[in-house]
Design a protein around this motif. Structure first.
Motif, PDB file in Angstrom:
ATOM      1  N   LEU A  77      11.316  40.431 -68.749  1.00 59.75           N
ATOM      2  CA  LEU A  77       9.911  40.724 -68.982  1.00 59.75           C
ATOM      3  C   LEU A  77       9.023  39.903 -68.057  1.00 59.75           C
ATOM      4  O   LEU A  77       8.039  40.402 -67.503  1.00 59.75           O
ATOM      5  CB  LEU A  77       9.562  40.445 -70.451  1.00 59.75           C
ATOM      6  N   SER A 146      15.938  47.437 -67.357  1.00 54.74           N
ATOM      7  CA  SER A 146      14.779  47.289 -68.212  1.00 54.74           C
ATOM      8  C   SER A 146      14.142  48.621 -68.503  1.00 54.74           C
ATOM      9  O   SER A 146      14.186  49.548 -67.723  1.00 54.74           O
ATOM     10  CB  SER A 146      13.767  46.378 -67.530  1.00 54.74           C
ATOM     11  N   LEU A 210       5.222  47.730 -72.215  1.00 57.84           N
ATOM     12  CA  LEU A 210       5.469  46.344 -72.569  1.00 57.84           C
ATOM     13  C   LEU A 210       5.037  46.075 -73.993  1.00 57.84           C
ATOM     14  O   LEU A 210       5.712  45.370 -74.743  1.00 57.84           O
ATOM     15  CB  LEU A 210       4.709  45.421 -71.607  1.00 57.84           C
TER      16      LEU A 210
END
Length: 288
Positions: A77, A146, A210
DNA sequence: AACGCATACAACCGCGAACGT
DNA sequence: CACGTTCGCGGTTGTATGCGT
């Protein structure tokens, strides 16, 4: 403008904090909340400058801090956010509950930078070092595909200088941070509040993702401190009285054990436990 | 065991932004 | 609007610890 030094250099202690100083600072903040850092050292009986106190609190003593290495997911992240935000560590940290900008910055400089370089990725541009930008998935490590990988990575200039809407994002990032993981930056209970809407999330696909992946609310309750600590506190139907004492004990433990020791899920359990903790002392870091 | 080097992390410094008067 | 004060951020440094020789 004749800027005033943050502290008079004489008689101000520097260097590593002692347990005693930590204790004083924690006790003071738990009792009085965070306000006017400049006055904190004097009021708390510390020979430190306010800046140092604030740093110590935000980077080390805050109860919602996770300790220990960043997890693989967190690291990923950070990489993704860095690709977008550049060295805006505080903004990146705002998206990682329990992590501080300093911690992330350090981790970036010591671990991630090398890791990316090793992988042939420029840690600044997030582009392959040898090849000019061709693929859009190069930022993310192979081992941890991701969910945000499919997002395009902006050119360096964009990465480092996000478009103007970023300003808006920044302006309310604080409220995001406050609402998700971190304590209000001003006095508890006196949050500036007016900017709590997350409008800007919506205009950024990456941030949407996110946020969707973000299990941040876990600590909301912990920072729902009363404006006046004397008002008592109830968490999970546990009456925290006297609130300061119990929380202080808990803080002193968490500070040294780190949240990993307890796990996120048991955060409230820890609070519950803290109610029964009466024998703790800085010199005796035992839970029971 | 001792030394030197590398690494990790806590803390400091200086600047600019934000805010108050 | 100008000025003063405070706060927060990002870069950098200092130091403790780990590791290899």
């Amino acid at each position: 403008m004749g800027r005033q030094p943050c502290c008079d250099k004489l008689g101000v202690k520097k260097g590593p904090w002692t347990a005693e100083e930590d204790k004083k600072l924690i006790n003071f903040i738990l009792t009085n909340g965070q306000c006017c850092w400049r006055a904190v050292p004097k009021l708390a009986g510390l020979l430190r400058c306010g800046k140092s106190c604030r740093l110590r609190w935000t980077n080390y003593l805050r109860p919602d801090l996770k300790r220990g290495l960043l997890t693989e997911a967190e690291e990923q992240l950070v990489i993704d956010l860095h690709a977008r935000l550049g060295n805006r560590w505080s903004k990146i940290a705002a998206r990682l509950p329990g992590r501080t900008d300093n911690e992330i910055k350090n981790h970036w400089n010591t671990h991630i930078k090398k890791k990316l370089t090793k992988m042939g990725i420029d840690p600044v541009t997030h582009e392959p070092i040898n090849k000019p930008s061709t693929t859009t998935t190069t930022t993310s490590s192979q081992e941890t595909p991701s969910t945000v990988d499919h997002q395009h990575h902006e050119p360096e200039s964009e990465n480092l200088r996000p478009p103007s809407p970023e300003k808006l994002d920044e302006s309310h990032a604080t409220s995001e941070e406050n609402s998700s993981s971190s304590p209000p930056e001003t006095c508890w209970g006196a949050e500036t509040g007016s900017t709590t809407s997350d409008n800007n999330r919506d205009d950024d696909p990456l941030m949407n993702i996110l946020w969707e992946n973000d299990d941040t609310p876990f600590l909301d309750v912990s920072w729902d401190f009363p404006a006046s600590p004397s008002a008592g506190n109830t968490i999970n139907n546990v009456h925290m009285s006297p609130w300061e004492e119990n929380c202080a004990n808990w803080l002193l433990d968490c500070q040294d054990f780190g949240f990993e020791e307890f796990g996120f899920g048991c955060f409230n359990d820890v609070l519950d436990m803290s109610v029964n903790i009466n024998t703790l002392d800085m010199g005796d870091h035992k839970l029971i």
